[in-house]
Design an enzyme around this catalytic site. Structure first.
Site, PDB file in Angstrom:
ATOM      1  CE  LYS A   9      -3.471   2.261   3.111  1.00 13.86           C
ATOM      2  NZ  LYS A   9      -2.900   3.440   3.192  1.00 13.86           N
ATOM      3  CE  LYS A  14       4.628   0.844  -2.939  1.00 13.75           C
ATOM      4  NZ  LYS A  14       5.291   1.660  -3.117  1.00 13.75           N
ATOM      5  CE  LYS A  40       4.523   8.009  -2.688  1.00  9.86           C
ATOM      6  NZ  LYS A  40       5.888   7.473  -1.795  1.00  9.86           N
ATOM      7  CG  ASP A 127      -5.448  -2.772  -4.150  1.00 11.39           C
ATOM      8  OD1 ASP A 127      -6.603  -1.958  -3.514  1.00 11.39           O
ATOM      9  OD2 ASP A 127      -5.215  -3.680  -4.522  1.00 11.39           O
TER      10      ASP A 127
END
Ligand code: SF4
Length: 731
Positions: A9, A14, A40, A127
């Site tokens: 998510k 991550k 991003k 997701d």
């Protein structure tokens, strides 16, 4: 090469984990590639001393295909780790998923697959929300998948969705490495993740504690592995890197049902009803009264093409239908918001129908050869980053000629990425001061078929332009729902125009064909409206104009055949109190009709006809056949998008079979032994049988049937078998 996808998510950490893993892998001597798949574009920042690198999508946007090179998008970071950032659009515009797809295509084109890495890490956003973000899951990419999660429910929910995405790709193989728990310090955190892992039969490959070492390293623009290499935290990344290098063990994806997920993670389930079934909600006594649910649907949801209404396969795209309508408003400019290819197809179809009409009927519309069509010219990068700037430029360019109206018609790509046309219009007050901009959001074929596009454009055009305060004028009619791509539309219009002129009537507006903004504005000057075709499409227009604009319609559409033309003239003449002219007009044509019937009857009397039809009204053919004393053996009716039913005033004089299957045709031909097969759905007939076509858009007027009968006469005189087929010297 090992290829590892790290999903999780957004905001779960991550990217930090992926960068630390890459650093740890590089310290073990592995040749590492890390690709950040998140708009991003900060996946590799900690490997590059905190600096942002050029993203692949920015590069794609600003370079020509023949100028591109892999070295421009692959940057070297800590210990030689190769770093790539996909990048993507700003939030709320464009299509980030498409961006991921384009990045992988670009890297493949530039030869990344041929570079000898030991391991590639794909750091993928949250997701699996669309196919684009699932690209790293494809067979030719990740051979192992790890999912980063915390103990927060939404993070585990996203992890479960990722399992679903993996399961969709893997029917038999196993490639899930497991969960990576990145603690956020929520209550019951480890237990929640452990319960989920056990229920989904997943190993927990590593657990990382909350630690200020992450923050301190980040402030230095480094990974923990680089900044604090001797800490236990750096050691934990080293241990996970070892697992990654040693492949597995891997397990299959076994996502939980939503109910089970809630029960396992939260210890309860709130989802107890089928979310797709409506149920009455009981109102608490003290509830604020809610407004009654009496919505007024948009017009485009009330007036639907037959294919859309019946959920039939779509025929053509709504974008093309809409463009072929707005292009007939000759002083307006239409901008196709989409790729140039969509405009090209729409342009070609529009102009080629004019060429065909000119060749076959000798009459066409001049403006159809040079339609006022522009394109916002969406490229691949526009699809990714959003096309509002390009649309604004296209509108500004079109507005320089000060047209009264600019239509913006949307294609599939514009619809898919959801460009907000209204926002663009609001940016253009200098343009809207003199030019009205009317968006027609067909979204290609997302909103329907070609007919739906025609309907939508007419509804939007009419709703925006028709002046409700205009009063009807004497002796004026409007023409409604002509078929804009038929070869004989102009020829038919001339026949109708001449018949109306003979009655002393004038055409006020053609809705919508060969018209102008001003004519549409004054549509209501037409006292009576004449439908060109009484089919499902024409009736939709009639209903709309009658219900929404109070338009009065003649009961019959453009007449096809002698009897129908007489009836039509009588009705219109009665409406305008001009009945005295009708008899003279009819008498003038009757003489010619009867003379032609006398000429043809000796050759055609007694000939047997078998008709296969899409359900159009055929009385003009049947009348001619009976006038010529021919025998109609059977009418077989197929379902068809243009009409709902089969009608005939001659019913009872021949056999009718509804819902006819095309495969029945040859058996019937054999059984009935017709002299002539008439059909509008199959060109070819079996060898030894004569066949002719029933036009879907017949020529109008007194002589429609006889024009066909003259062809039958010539066909029946021709040999039934083509001798050349058995000429051995030819074949
Ligand atoms: S279906 Fe979509 S992509 Fe194809 S021509 Fe129509 S608008 Fe363009």
């Amino acid at each position: 090469m090992k290829q590892i996808a790290i999903y999780g998510k957004g905001g779960i950490g991550k990217s930090t984990i992926a960068a630390n893993l890459s650093a740890a892998l590089a310290l073990k001597g592995a040749r590492v590639l890390q690709i950040g798949c998140d708009p991003k574009h900060d996946s590799t920042r900690l490997l590059s001393n905190g600096t942002a690198i050029t993203t692949a999508l920015d590069y794609l946007r600003h370079t020509r295909p023949d100028e591109r090179h892999l070295r421009d998008v692959v940057h070297t970071g800590f210990k030689g780790v190769h770093c790539v950032e996909a990048g993507g659009p700003e939030p709320g515009v464009g299509c980030a998923g498409r961006g991921i797809l384009s990045t992988f295509e670009l890297l493949a084109q530039l030869g990344l697959q041929s570079v000898a890495y030991d391991i590639a890490l794909y750091d993928v956003l949250g997701d699996v929300v669309c196919g684009g973000f699932a690209v790293p899951l494809r067979r030719d990419y990740a051979n192992a998948v790890y999912i980063v999660t915390s103990g927060e429910f939404m993070s585990i929910y996203a992890a479960n969705n990722i399992l679903r995405g993996v399961q969709n790709y893997d029917s038999s193989e196993t490639r899930l490495g497991g969960l990576i728990l990145n603690r956020r310090g929520v209550e019951d955190e480890d237990e929640r993740v452990i319960r989920f892992a056990e229920a989904a039969h997943l190993p927990i490959a590593a657990t990382f504690p909350r630690s200020d070492q992450f923050t301190r390293a980040e402030r230095l623009g480094k990974t923990v592995v680089e900044a604090f290499p001797t800490t236990p935290l750096a050691g934990a990344f080293g241990a996970l890197a070892h697992v990654l290098l040693n492949s597995g063990p891997y397990v299959p994806a076994q996502p939980l049902a939503d109910d089970d997920l809630e029960r396992v993670v939260l210890g309860s389930s709130t989802r107890t009803v089928n979310p797709y079934r409506h149920r009455a909600l009981s109102q608490p006594a003290d509830a604020t009264p809610q407004p009654a649910l009496t919505p007024v649907p948009q017009l485009t949801a009330r007036y639907l093409s037959k294919s859309v209404r019946q959920r039939d396969p779509l025929q053509g795209c709504a974008f093309a239908g809409a463009v072929h309508t707005t292009l007939h408003i000759q002083d307006a400019i239409t901008i196709a918001h989409g790729p140039r290819s969509c405009s090209h197809i729409a342009h070609q179809t529009f102009t080629s129908s004019a060429r065909r009409a000119l060749t076959k009927y000798g009459v066409s519309l001049q403006h159809q050869f040079e339609p006022p069509l522009a394109s916002s010219d969406m490229s691949e990068s526009v699809v990714i980053f959003g096309g509002t700037d390009e649309l604004e430029s296209a509108i500004r360019a079109a507005a320089t000629s000060h047209p009264p109206v600019i239509f913006v018609v949307t294609t599939c790509p514009a619809g898919i990425i959801g460009d907000d046309i209204q926002v663009v219009i609001e940016r253009l007050p200098d343009v809207t001061a003199h030019t009205r901009i009317i968006p027609i959001l067909t979204d290609g074929n997302i909103n329907g078929d070609y007919s739906q596009g025609l309907i939508t454009a007419c509804l939007k055009g009419a709703a925006a332009l028709l002046d409700p305060d205009v009063t009807p004028e004497d002796d004026t009619v409007n023409i409604v729902a002509e078929k804009n791509l038929a070869n004989n539309t102009e020829a038919n219009f001339r026949v109708i125009h001449d018949l109306l002129a003979a009655l002393g009537l004038r055409v006020n507006c053609r809705f919508i064909r060969a018209t102008s903004v001003d004519e549409l504005r004054h549509f209501k000057r037409g006292r009576l409206n004449l439908l060109a075709y009484d089919d499902a499409y024409g009736r939709t227009f009639r209903d709309y104009l009658a219900e929404q604009h109070g338009a009065v319609f003649a009961s019959a559409a453009f007449p096809v055949g002698f009897h129908e033309t007489v009836q039509w003239l009588h009705e219109i003449a009665a409406f305008f109190a001009k009945t005295e002219q009708v008899n003279a007009i009819v008498a003038q044509h009757r003489t010619g009709y009867e003379a032609l019937v006398e000429n043809l009857r000796p050759a055609l009397a007694g000939k047997r006809i078998f008709i296969l039809t899409y359900g159009h009204r055929l009385d003009w053919i049947l009348q001619t056949a009976f006038d010529l004393e021919m025998e109609v053996l059977k009418v077989a009716v197929l379902n068809y998008a243009y009409d709902d039913r089969f009608f005939s005033r001659f019913e009872g004089r021949f056999a009718v079979e509804l819902n006819y299957a095309p495969e029945q045709r040859n058996g019937d031909i054999q059984a009935l032994q017709p002299d002539l097969v008439l059909s509008n759905f199959m060109l070819g007939v079996p060898e030894g049988v004569r066949g002719d076509i029933i036009p879907i858009c017949p020529d109008v007027g007194f002589h429609s049937g006889l024009l066909l009968a003259e062809r039958w006469y010539r066909l029946l005189k021709a040999p039934v078998s083509e001798g050349w087929r058995s000429d051995a010297s030819l074949l």
